[in-house]
Write a protein that holds these residues in place. Sequence first.
Motif, short mmCIF file in Angstrom:
data_model
loop_
_atom_site.label_atom_id
_atom_site.label_comp_id
_atom_site.label_asym_id
_atom_site.label_seq_id
_atom_site.Cartn_x
_atom_site.Cartn_y
_atom_site.Cartn_z
N PRO A 147 15.78 12.40 -3.67
CA PRO A 147 14.46 11.77 -3.80
C PRO A 147 13.46 12.65 -4.57
O PRO A 147 12.64 12.13 -5.34
CB PRO A 147 14.00 11.57 -2.36
CG PRO A 147 15.24 11.55 -1.54
CD PRO A 147 16.22 12.44 -2.27
N ILE B 35 4.82 9.22 1.58
CA ILE B 35 6.06 8.89 0.88
C ILE B 35 6.86 8.00 1.81
O ILE B 35 7.16 8.39 2.94
CB ILE B 35 6.88 10.16 0.54
CG1 ILE B 35 6.04 11.15 -0.26
CG2 ILE B 35 8.15 9.78 -0.22
CD1 ILE B 35 6.68 12.51 -0.43
N GLN B 36 7.16 6.80 1.34
CA GLN B 36 7.89 5.82 2.15
C GLN B 36 9.15 6.42 2.73
O GLN B 36 9.91 7.10 2.05
CB GLN B 36 8.23 4.62 1.28
CG GLN B 36 8.78 3.43 2.03
CD GLN B 36 8.99 2.24 1.11
OE1 GLN B 36 8.88 2.34 -0.10
NE2 GLN B 36 9.28 1.10 1.69
N ASN B 37 9.36 6.21 4.03
CA ASN B 37 10.53 6.69 4.77
C ASN B 37 10.63 8.22 4.82
O ASN B 37 11.68 8.75 5.14
CB ASN B 37 11.83 6.13 4.21
CG ASN B 37 11.88 4.63 4.25
OD1 ASN B 37 11.34 4.01 5.17
ND2 ASN B 37 12.51 4.03 3.26
N TYR C 56 2.26 5.51 -0.99
CA TYR C 56 1.14 4.66 -0.60
C TYR C 56 0.12 5.48 0.19
O TYR C 56 0.31 6.68 0.39
CB TYR C 56 1.63 3.42 0.18
CG TYR C 56 2.39 3.73 1.44
CD1 TYR C 56 1.75 3.70 2.68
CD2 TYR C 56 3.74 4.05 1.41
CE1 TYR C 56 2.44 3.99 3.85
CE2 TYR C 56 4.44 4.33 2.56
CZ TYR C 56 3.79 4.30 3.78
OH TYR C 56 4.47 4.59 4.93
N THR D 124 6.38 3.58 -6.76
CA THR D 124 5.91 2.58 -5.80
C THR D 124 6.17 2.97 -4.35
O THR D 124 5.59 2.39 -3.45
CB THR D 124 6.57 1.21 -6.08
OG1 THR D 124 7.98 1.38 -6.05
CG2 THR D 124 6.14 0.65 -7.43
N SER D 125 7.02 3.97 -4.12
CA SER D 125 7.29 4.42 -2.75
C SER D 125 6.16 5.29 -2.18
O SER D 125 6.22 5.72 -1.04
CB SER D 125 8.61 5.18 -2.69
OG SER D 125 8.56 6.31 -3.53
#
Length: 132
Positions: free
Chosen positions: A114, A49-51, A36, A33-34
Amino acid sequence: MTVIQNQAIVDKPVDAVYAFLADCNNHEQLMPTSIYNWSSTRDEASFTIQNMAKLSLKIDCRVENREVVFVPAEKAPFDVTLKWEVSSQDQHTLARLTVEADLNMMMKMLAAKPLQKLVDEQVDRLKRLMHS
């Protein structure tokens, strides 16, 4: 070079697993879900990739019923290769995802965990998708 990998036995024949992995459009289903802003074609995918960062990957090599290799389609924060390898195991398939990343010590401290989580989640999602 940092090498991160995981593998699973998938309850489908090798040609079905390979066909799924050989099309970038299918890889969105493997993402956590990270991830988008997904956009893909058969040969290329880009996402955020989130962050972390925006990445574009393209298929560099397909070896039918054996492997699919992805490399950056444009400049990435570090050199990275993602390789899915599949091999027949009786009526099942052994699927292995390996990420090789050229990370300096600082990047390794930030990105290794990650990346391992991403690899683990993709392998797990592939296994679950192929069992349904």
